[in-house]
Design a protein around this motif. Structure first.
Motif, PDB file in Angstrom:
ATOM      1  N   VAL A  14       0.827  -1.210   0.000  1.00  0.00           N
ATOM      2  CA  VAL A  14       0.000   0.000   0.000  1.00  0.00           C
ATOM      3  C   VAL A  14       0.864   1.263   0.000  1.00  0.00           C
ATOM      4  CG1 VAL A  14      -1.655   1.349   1.368  1.00  0.00           C
ATOM      5  CG2 VAL A  14      -1.993  -1.101   1.040  1.00  0.00           C
ATOM      6  N   VAL A  15       1.836   1.334   0.884  1.00  0.00           N
ATOM      7  CA  VAL A  15       2.664   2.542   0.990  1.00  0.00           C
ATOM      8  C   VAL A  15       3.495   2.745  -0.273  1.00  0.00           C
ATOM      9  CG1 VAL A  15       4.608   3.576   2.231  1.00  0.00           C
ATOM     10  CG2 VAL A  15       2.722   2.535   3.501  1.00  0.00           C
ATOM     11  N   ASN A  16       4.103   1.688  -0.771  1.00  0.00           N
ATOM     12  CA  ASN A  16       4.936   1.846  -1.956  1.00  0.00           C
ATOM     13  C   ASN A  16       4.115   2.109  -3.208  1.00  0.00           C
ATOM     14  OD1 ASN A  16       7.791   1.656  -1.141  1.00  0.00           O
ATOM     15  ND2 ASN A  16       7.085  -0.257  -0.251  1.00  0.00           N
ATOM     16  N   LEU A  17       2.941   1.534  -3.287  1.00  0.00           N
ATOM     17  CA  LEU A  17       2.055   1.840  -4.400  1.00  0.00           C
ATOM     18  C   LEU A  17       1.644   3.317  -4.362  1.00  0.00           C
ATOM     19  CD1 LEU A  17       0.501   0.784  -6.848  1.00  0.00           C
ATOM     20  CD2 LEU A  17      -1.371   0.210  -5.306  1.00  0.00           C
ATOM     21  N   ALA A  18       1.354   3.815  -3.180  1.00  0.00           N
ATOM     22  CA  ALA A  18       1.012   5.233  -3.038  1.00  0.00           C
ATOM     23  C   ALA A  18       2.183   6.120  -3.460  1.00  0.00           C
ATOM     24  CB  ALA A  18       0.611   5.530  -1.593  1.00  0.00           C
ATOM     25  N   GLN A  19       3.387   5.741  -3.102  1.00  0.00           N
ATOM     26  CA  GLN A  19       4.557   6.531  -3.503  1.00  0.00           C
ATOM     27  C   GLN A  19       4.743   6.525  -5.015  1.00  0.00           C
ATOM     28  OE1 GLN A  19       8.022   5.178  -1.408  1.00  0.00           O
ATOM     29  NE2 GLN A  19       7.387   6.130   0.492  1.00  0.00           N
ATOM     30  N   LEU A  35      12.144   4.155  -5.637  1.00  0.00           N
ATOM     31  CA  LEU A  35      13.078   3.034  -5.682  1.00  0.00           C
ATOM     32  C   LEU A  35      13.783   2.824  -4.338  1.00  0.00           C
ATOM     33  CD1 LEU A  35      14.479   0.915  -7.489  1.00  0.00           C
ATOM     34  CD2 LEU A  35      16.184   2.657  -7.993  1.00  0.00           C
ATOM     35  N   TYR A  36      14.077   3.919  -3.646  1.00  0.00           N
ATOM     36  CA  TYR A  36      14.769   3.816  -2.362  1.00  0.00           C
ATOM     37  C   TYR A  36      13.953   3.034  -1.331  1.00  0.00           C
ATOM     38  CZ  TYR A  36      17.966   7.297  -4.213  1.00  0.00           C
ATOM     39  OH  TYR A  36      18.874   7.972  -4.984  1.00  0.00           O
ATOM     40  N   SER A  37      12.709   3.410  -1.151  1.00  0.00           N
ATOM     41  CA  SER A  37      11.902   2.698  -0.149  1.00  0.00           C
ATOM     42  C   SER A  37      11.548   1.295  -0.630  1.00  0.00           C
ATOM     43  CB  SER A  37      10.643   3.485   0.210  1.00  0.00           C
ATOM     44  OG  SER A  37       9.762   3.535  -0.883  1.00  0.00           O
ATOM     45  N   LEU A  38      11.327   1.123  -1.933  1.00  0.00           N
ATOM     46  CA  LEU A  38      11.064  -0.216  -2.451  1.00  0.00           C
ATOM     47  C   LEU A  38      12.235  -1.152  -2.154  1.00  0.00           C
ATOM     48  CD1 LEU A  38       9.505   0.706  -5.896  1.00  0.00           C
ATOM     49  CD2 LEU A  38       8.403  -0.689  -4.167  1.00  0.00           C
ATOM     50  N   GLY A  39      13.439  -0.667  -2.365  1.00  0.00           N
ATOM     51  CA  GLY A  39      14.623  -1.496  -2.160  1.00  0.00           C
ATOM     52  C   GLY A  39      14.949  -1.747  -0.700  1.00  0.00           C
ATOM     53  N   VAL A  40      15.052  -0.673   0.071  1.00  0.00           N
ATOM     54  CA  VAL A  40      15.457  -0.818   1.474  1.00  0.00           C
ATOM     55  C   VAL A  40      14.388  -1.555   2.274  1.00  0.00           C
ATOM     56  CG1 VAL A  40      16.061   0.424   3.578  1.00  0.00           C
ATOM     57  CG2 VAL A  40      16.939   1.199   1.377  1.00  0.00           C
TER      58      VAL A  40
END
Length: 67
Positions: A14-19, A35-40
């Motif tokens: 949910v959070v990464n889709l929103a980003q 990409l940063y939050s998706l990866g980390v």
């Protein structure tokens, strides 16, 4: 533990889709910063999945050994 993992996966999606949606709407020509939050966060999620689903967790212990 599986309930916690499910909550972690749902919040990750949910959070990464929103980003990604925010990036696409406001800065599509700039660097893909989600990409940063998706990866980390993805690494943390992978560790969580491993902790819950690893073969060592599947070993059944008798109630007296759960201390």
């Amino acid at each position: 533990m599986k309930r916690g993992l499910a909550a972690h996966v749902i919040s990750y999606v949910v959070v990464n889709l929103a980003q990604v949606v925010v990036w696409r709407l406001f800065t599509p020509k700039h660097f893909f910063w989600p990409l940063y939050s998706l990866g980390v966060w993805g690494v943390g999620l992978a560790w969580h999945i491993w902790a819950v689903c690893s073969p060592s967790r599947r070993i059944r212990h008798s109630p007296s050994q759960r201390d």
